[in-house]
Design a protein around this motif. Sequence first.
Motif, short mmCIF file in Angstrom:
data_model
loop_
_atom_site.label_atom_id
_atom_site.label_comp_id
_atom_site.label_asym_id
_atom_site.label_seq_id
_atom_site.Cartn_x
_atom_site.Cartn_y
_atom_site.Cartn_z
N UNK A 60 0.85 -1.20 0.00
CA UNK A 60 0.00 0.00 0.00
C UNK A 60 0.88 1.24 0.00
N UNK A 61 0.52 2.19 -0.84
CA UNK A 61 1.29 3.43 -0.93
C UNK A 61 0.33 4.60 -0.72
N UNK A 62 0.70 5.46 0.23
CA UNK A 62 -0.16 6.60 0.55
C UNK A 62 0.60 7.89 0.26
N UNK A 63 -0.02 8.80 -0.47
CA UNK A 63 0.66 10.08 -0.70
C UNK A 63 -0.34 11.23 -0.58
N UNK A 64 0.19 12.38 -0.14
CA UNK A 64 -0.66 13.56 0.05
C UNK A 64 0.01 14.77 -0.56
N UNK A 65 -0.76 15.51 -1.33
CA UNK A 65 -0.28 16.79 -1.87
C UNK A 65 -1.40 17.80 -1.60
N UNK A 66 -1.11 18.77 -0.73
CA UNK A 66 -2.13 19.78 -0.40
C UNK A 66 -3.37 19.14 0.20
N UNK A 67 -4.47 19.19 -0.55
CA UNK A 67 -5.73 18.61 -0.07
C UNK A 67 -5.97 17.22 -0.62
N UNK A 68 -5.10 16.78 -1.50
CA UNK A 68 -5.37 15.54 -2.23
C UNK A 68 -4.65 14.33 -1.64
N UNK A 69 -5.45 13.33 -1.35
CA UNK A 69 -4.90 12.08 -0.81
C UNK A 69 -5.01 11.00 -1.89
N UNK A 70 -3.92 10.27 -2.09
CA UNK A 70 -3.94 9.17 -3.05
C UNK A 70 -3.51 7.89 -2.34
N UNK A 71 -4.27 6.83 -2.53
CA UNK A 71 -3.93 5.52 -1.97
C UNK A 71 -3.83 4.54 -3.14
N UNK A 72 -2.67 3.92 -3.24
CA UNK A 72 -2.46 2.93 -4.30
C UNK A 72 -2.13 1.60 -3.66
#
Lengths: 140, 134
Positions: A60-72
């Motif tokens: 699982x990979x979690x990343x955040x930029x500003x308001x955006x959360x991405x989970x892969x």
Amino acid sequence: MLMTNFTRLLDPWDECESMRQPFFGQTEPSNAEFPAFNVWVSGDDAIVTSELPGIDRGAIEISVVGKTLTVRGSRRSEELAEGESFPHKERWFGQFNKTFELPFDIDADGIRAQLAGGILEISLPRAEAEKPRKIEIKSE
Amino acid sequence: MAEVAKEMQKKEVETKEGIERTRARKVYTPAVDIIEKKGEIVVVADMPGVDEKSLDVTLEKNVLTLYGKVEPAIPEGHRLIVSEYGIGDYQRVFAISDEIDRDRIRATVKSGVLRLMLPKAESAKTRKISVTVE
């Protein structure tokens, strides 16, 4: 032939239930639909949960930029040895990539994530500058 | 459209007409894979939030029932802004034939995945009969 064999050994009672939902079990699970997420927010943080049974932390990979959360992430199908078969297959597998726009900027350093019992929980604190401030009123 | 997708993801267990549940929580049907191996049948079920303490596997006559209790963890003081799945218990029922060796059924749970091993009884395994020349 194998199907017949299986029915004889183990007969799911809810077989008729899956017949009412023709998409289940007949088509390959779609990666776009899985997994499902829930998002909670308060004034201080956001909590994002997902049901990811049978997935290792490392997948699982979690990343955040500003308001955006991405989970892969990804989940593999059960592997079969020679002579083995799937008389029944419903569990989803494959890769997923999910993005959420949260209502506020996130303090990237304060993010915490845990995976327990197949449930992922990500806690995302609201960036300090974004938090609602209480303005004190001074008396003259 | 999103509603339809949600329904397909997590199916609620349907109760027969006239039967009502006594517990006020939702019960879902876990997604299941069944693997047929030479000596056993393996049932793999996705039951996130269930561990060895909250899972019951019962065998009564030829009815095998899986029931996993899930305690809903709702963060305090938060409101839900995206809801793609519901939280509730899991239940699935199978009928087992005599070809399964009931005494050797085993179950394990790891990362919210239940694996149920149902060994085939000796008599049910394919026997090879050698043909001899008279």
